[in-house]
Design a protein around this motif. Structure first.
Motif, mmCIF file in Angstrom:
data_model
loop_
_atom_site.group_PDB
_atom_site.id
_atom_site.type_symbol
_atom_site.label_atom_id
_atom_site.label_comp_id
_atom_site.label_asym_id
_atom_site.label_seq_id
_atom_site.Cartn_x
_atom_site.Cartn_y
_atom_site.Cartn_z
ATOM 1 N N LEU A 178 0.754 -1.212 -0.167
ATOM 2 C CA LEU A 178 -0.066 0.034 0.034
ATOM 3 C C LEU A 178 0.932 1.253 -0.020
ATOM 4 O O LEU A 178 0.577 2.216 -0.528
ATOM 5 N N PHE A 179 2.083 1.267 0.423
ATOM 6 C CA PHE A 179 2.982 2.701 0.591
ATOM 7 C C PHE A 179 4.214 2.218 -0.156
ATOM 8 O O PHE A 179 4.954 1.176 0.172
ATOM 9 N N PRO B 260 14.274 15.546 17.742
ATOM 10 C CA PRO B 260 14.524 14.235 18.552
ATOM 11 C C PRO B 260 14.946 13.261 17.487
ATOM 12 O O PRO B 260 14.748 13.287 16.438
ATOM 13 N N PRO B 261 15.822 12.259 18.010
ATOM 14 C CA PRO B 261 16.379 11.246 17.122
ATOM 15 C C PRO B 261 15.091 10.468 16.381
ATOM 16 O O PRO B 261 14.251 9.786 17.007
ATOM 17 N N SER B 262 15.231 10.655 15.007
ATOM 18 C CA SER B 262 13.945 9.800 14.358
ATOM 19 C C SER B 262 14.422 9.563 13.128
ATOM 20 O O SER B 262 15.391 10.166 12.487
ATOM 21 N N ILE B 263 13.690 8.797 12.516
ATOM 22 C CA ILE B 263 13.584 8.299 10.843
ATOM 23 C C ILE B 263 12.816 9.013 10.165
ATOM 24 O O ILE B 263 11.434 8.929 10.676
ATOM 25 N N VAL B 264 13.079 9.695 9.148
ATOM 26 C CA VAL B 264 12.169 10.578 8.532
ATOM 27 C C VAL B 264 12.001 9.963 7.216
ATOM 28 O O VAL B 264 12.949 9.519 6.406
ATOM 29 N N LEU B 265 10.751 9.176 6.863
ATOM 30 C CA LEU B 265 10.289 8.474 5.588
ATOM 31 C C LEU B 265 9.252 9.329 5.042
ATOM 32 O O LEU B 265 8.182 9.710 5.241
ATOM 33 N N VAL B 266 9.549 9.395 3.638
ATOM 34 C CA VAL B 266 8.761 10.018 2.559
ATOM 35 C C VAL B 266 8.119 8.878 1.791
ATOM 36 O O VAL B 266 9.149 8.293 1.075
ATOM 37 N N TYR B 267 6.820 8.807 1.608
ATOM 38 C CA TYR B 267 6.348 7.704 0.805
ATOM 39 C C TYR B 267 5.090 8.431 0.058
ATOM 40 O O TYR B 267 4.474 9.242 0.270
ATOM 41 N N ARG C 292 14.620 -4.161 14.547
ATOM 42 C CA ARG C 292 13.649 -3.871 15.527
ATOM 43 C C ARG C 292 12.649 -2.908 14.909
ATOM 44 O O ARG C 292 11.208 -3.012 15.048
ATOM 45 N N LEU C 293 13.014 -1.737 14.397
ATOM 46 C CA LEU C 293 12.282 -0.876 13.783
ATOM 47 C C LEU C 293 11.525 -1.245 12.604
ATOM 48 O O LEU C 293 10.319 -1.166 12.377
ATOM 49 N N LYS C 294 12.371 -1.965 11.742
ATOM 50 C CA LYS C 294 11.663 -2.587 10.623
ATOM 51 C C LYS C 294 10.425 -3.660 10.756
ATOM 52 O O LYS C 294 9.475 -3.452 10.033
ATOM 53 N N ASN C 295 10.573 -4.401 11.922
ATOM 54 C CA ASN C 295 9.681 -5.312 12.436
ATOM 55 C C ASN C 295 8.487 -4.805 13.195
ATOM 56 O O ASN C 295 7.946 -5.601 13.755
ATOM 57 N N LEU D 286 7.845 0.689 6.090
ATOM 58 C CA LEU D 286 9.448 0.227 5.724
ATOM 59 C C LEU D 286 9.613 -0.775 4.951
ATOM 60 O O LEU D 286 10.799 -1.165 4.994
ATOM 61 N N GLN D 287 8.494 -1.202 4.459
ATOM 62 C CA GLN D 287 8.729 -2.530 3.407
ATOM 63 C C GLN D 287 9.747 -2.140 2.587
ATOM 64 O O GLN D 287 10.558 -3.002 1.929
ATOM 65 N N GLY D 288 9.451 -1.134 1.763
ATOM 66 C CA GLY D 288 10.280 -0.715 0.820
ATOM 67 C C GLY D 288 11.698 -0.388 0.934
ATOM 68 O O GLY D 288 12.512 0.117 0.188
ATOM 69 N N VAL D 289 11.882 -0.137 2.462
ATOM 70 C CA VAL D 289 13.590 0.504 2.579
ATOM 71 C C VAL D 289 14.218 -0.682 2.810
ATOM 72 O O VAL D 289 13.824 -1.689 3.744
#
Length: 158
Positions: free
Chosen positions: A2-3, A14-21, A51-54, A62-65
């Motif tokens: 879907l994404f 703050p410490p974070s992952i930024v995803l543009v989808y 851990r983040l991916k699952n 995050l499937q496409g990353v």
């Protein structure tokens, strides 16, 4: 799926992952900020990325990353927490062909080796690829060969 992930980056505060989808149903581009919790300068980056991916909340996004990209982003976050500049952290992820890898510490060497493995897999041709040639022969220019003392035959005949 879907994404569809378009870009992935890191935010230090703050410490974070930024995803543009892109949402494939609505064709809208959106940004998702995924906080990285319980991560310190001593944390294992590969375990945190896995851990983040699952994570059930984020795994659809995050499937496409790739796992290696998430690991690199966690390395950059960990380096920032250790006080290492962004330029130095990014330079440690790049492979310089003139650099002597024997002089690196184990952590940086592991980073460079994983990056080289990823580049190898990306550039490798598989049997399923349309431009795959089984028995490829390449003629190299013999004029570029340099003579060395060990190329010459010795008096012993070896």
């Amino acid at each position: 799926m879907l994404f569809e992930a378009k870009r992935c980056g890191v935010c230090f505060s703050p410490p974070s992952i930024v995803l543009v989808y892109e949402n494939t149903d609505t064709n809208k581009v959106r940004k998702r900020v995924i906080p990285v919790r319980n991560f310190s300068q001593y944390s294992d980056y590969s375990l945190a990325a896995e851990r983040l991916k699952n994570h059930p909340r984020h795994k659809d996004y995050l499937q496409g990353v790739s796992q290696s990209q998430l690991e690199r982003l966690h390395i950059i976050l960990r380096d920032h927490l250790r006080g290492i500049s962004l330029e130095r952290s990014l330079a440690s992820l790049q492979v310089d062909p003139e650099e002597d890898l024997n002089k690196l510490d184990d952590d940086v060497l592991a980073r460079k080796k994983s990056h080289m493995d990823e580049l190898f897999e990306r550039n490798r041709t598989h049997r399923e690829d349309p431009d795959f040639v089984y028995d490829l022969e390449v003629d190299f220019d013999n004029a570029a060969d340099e003579k060395c003392s060990w190329d010459e035959e010795s008096a012993d005949g070896f």
